[in-house]
Design a protein around this motif. Structure first.
Motif, PDB file in Angstrom:
ATOM      1  N   GLU A  79       5.684   1.807  -3.973  1.00  0.00           N
ATOM      2  CA  GLU A  79       5.764   2.903  -3.006  1.00  0.00           C
ATOM      3  C   GLU A  79       4.555   3.808  -3.153  1.00  0.00           C
ATOM      4  O   GLU A  79       3.830   3.742  -4.150  1.00  0.00           O
ATOM      5  CB  GLU A  79       7.044   3.715  -3.212  1.00  0.00           C
ATOM      6  CG  GLU A  79       7.054   4.464  -4.535  1.00  0.00           C
ATOM      7  CD  GLU A  79       8.172   5.474  -4.611  1.00  0.00           C
ATOM      8  OE1 GLU A  79       9.250   5.258  -4.065  1.00  0.00           O
ATOM      9  OE2 GLU A  79       7.942   6.504  -5.260  1.00  0.00           O
ATOM     10  N   HIS A  81       3.154   8.036  -1.908  1.00  0.00           N
ATOM     11  CA  HIS A  81       3.433   9.302  -1.224  1.00  0.00           C
ATOM     12  C   HIS A  81       2.134   9.723  -0.526  1.00  0.00           C
ATOM     13  O   HIS A  81       1.215  10.237  -1.185  1.00  0.00           O
ATOM     14  CB  HIS A  81       3.927  10.337  -2.224  1.00  0.00           C
ATOM     15  CG  HIS A  81       5.092   9.838  -3.009  1.00  0.00           C
ATOM     16  ND1 HIS A  81       6.281   9.472  -2.423  1.00  0.00           N
ATOM     17  CD2 HIS A  81       5.230   9.551  -4.317  1.00  0.00           C
ATOM     18  CE1 HIS A  81       7.100   9.011  -3.331  1.00  0.00           C
ATOM     19  NE2 HIS A  81       6.489   9.038  -4.491  1.00  0.00           N
ATOM     20  N   GLN A  86       2.445  13.198  -7.265  1.00  0.00           N
ATOM     21  CA  GLN A  86       3.759  13.206  -7.919  1.00  0.00           C
ATOM     22  C   GLN A  86       3.559  13.018  -9.422  1.00  0.00           C
ATOM     23  O   GLN A  86       2.902  12.053  -9.837  1.00  0.00           O
ATOM     24  CB  GLN A  86       4.660  12.100  -7.373  1.00  0.00           C
ATOM     25  CG  GLN A  86       6.081  12.131  -7.928  1.00  0.00           C
ATOM     26  CD  GLN A  86       6.973  11.075  -7.320  1.00  0.00           C
ATOM     27  OE1 GLN A  86       6.601   9.896  -7.287  1.00  0.00           O
ATOM     28  NE2 GLN A  86       8.154  11.465  -6.844  1.00  0.00           N
ATOM     29  N   HIS A 131       2.720   3.129  -6.588  1.00  0.00           N
ATOM     30  CA  HIS A 131       3.381   3.098  -7.898  1.00  0.00           C
ATOM     31  C   HIS A 131       4.798   2.552  -7.726  1.00  0.00           C
ATOM     32  O   HIS A 131       5.377   2.576  -6.642  1.00  0.00           O
ATOM     33  CB  HIS A 131       3.426   4.508  -8.523  1.00  0.00           C
ATOM     34  CG  HIS A 131       4.107   5.533  -7.675  1.00  0.00           C
ATOM     35  ND1 HIS A 131       3.481   6.137  -6.591  1.00  0.00           N
ATOM     36  CD2 HIS A 131       5.366   6.034  -7.710  1.00  0.00           C
ATOM     37  CE1 HIS A 131       4.325   6.991  -6.021  1.00  0.00           C
ATOM     38  NE2 HIS A 131       5.484   6.933  -6.669  1.00  0.00           N
ATOM     39  N   LEU A 134      10.453   5.172 -10.936  1.00  0.00           N
ATOM     40  CA  LEU A 134      10.646   5.423 -12.366  1.00  0.00           C
ATOM     41  C   LEU A 134      11.147   4.206 -13.145  1.00  0.00           C
ATOM     42  O   LEU A 134      12.123   3.561 -12.748  1.00  0.00           O
ATOM     43  CB  LEU A 134      11.663   6.567 -12.512  1.00  0.00           C
ATOM     44  CG  LEU A 134      11.952   7.063 -13.919  1.00  0.00           C
ATOM     45  CD1 LEU A 134      10.681   7.547 -14.598  1.00  0.00           C
ATOM     46  CD2 LEU A 134      13.011   8.145 -13.876  1.00  0.00           C
TER      47      LEU A 134
HETATM   48  N1  LIG Z   1      12.181   8.807  -4.448  1.00  0.00           N
HETATM   49  C1  LIG Z   1      11.704   9.537  -5.424  1.00  0.00           C
HETATM   50  O1  LIG Z   1      11.664  10.751  -5.336  1.00  0.00           O
HETATM   51  N2  LIG Z   1      11.265   8.867  -6.551  1.00  0.00           N
HETATM   52  C2  LIG Z   1      10.101   8.061  -6.468  1.00  0.00           C
HETATM   53  O2  LIG Z   1       9.116   8.734  -5.698  1.00  0.00           O
HETATM   54  C3  LIG Z   1       9.557   7.729  -7.818  1.00  0.00           C
HETATM   55  O3  LIG Z   1       8.318   7.590  -7.937  1.00  0.00           O
HETATM   56  O4  LIG Z   1      10.391   7.561  -8.751  1.00  0.00           O
END
Ligand SMILES: NC(=O)N[C@@H](O)C(=O)O
Ligand code: NI
Length: 171
Positions: A79, A81, A86, A131, A134
């Motif tokens: 994913e 952002h 982040q 990335h 988690l």
């Molecule tokens: N969805 C969320 O907030 N978590 C992910 O962005 C992440 O990188 O864990």
């Protein structure tokens, strides 16, 4: 590659220099900018990460309580952002895995880099860096998360054409 193949992924120790293309490592290390404050009582490790809330965004602080991932772990998705950075700062003192690829076009498994972070190292994903969500290890782990609240779409997910596999952490 045939449909049922997986790409074995090498795990490297997390280090500031090798993580630089993806963002910053947040740790109280000698190579970070640091100086003494509070009349000598405290060492300040200063300005460790570039927190970017993006357009009309607000920086927020949350806690993520992650369940441990089992190894071997198959990396099937990534994913990003696109509007903001982040950051994850571990609160439970345990190591965890970080899987990243450069911002830009959706990555192939060959472009993934896997790092094993110590329990005293945080990471900040720069805006748009791919990335995996988690990846806690060994037990339920809490992370302080610094990211964005605000208008607009801020999470793109993709499935990897060929999954990657993390067989073990190498430790
Ligand atoms: N969805 C969320 O907030 N978590 C992910 O962005 C992440 O990188 O864990
Ligand atoms: Ni994320």
């Amino acid at each position: 590659m045939p449909a049922d193949t997986f790409l074995p992924l090498e795990v490297r120790p997390l280090a500031r220099e090798t993580f630089a293309p993806y963002g910053e490592v947040i740790e109280a290390s000698d190579d970070a900018s640091h100086f003494t404050i509070n009349a000598g009582n405290t060492e300040r490790y200063h300005d460790l990460a570039r927190i970017e809330p993006g357009p009309d965004g607000r920086v927020i602080v949350s806690i993520f309580r992650g369940q441990p991932r089992a190894l071997p772990f198959t990396v099937q998705m990534m994913e990003r952002h696109p509007l903001a950075s982040q950051a994850f700062i571990p609160l439970s003192g345990r190591p965890y895995l970080v899987v990243v690829a450069p911002a830009g076009a959706p990555p192939r498994a060959e472009a993934l880099r896997v790092f094993l972070a110590r329990g005293d190292q945080g990471v900040n994903y720069a805006t748009g860096v791919w990335h995996h969500p988690l990846l806690a290890l060994d037990g339920v782990c809490d992370f302080l998360v610094v990211d964005r609240s605000g208008p607009g779409h801020n999470c793109d997910e993709i499935l990897l054409e060929t999954p990657g596999v993390i067989a073990h952490t190498g430790c």
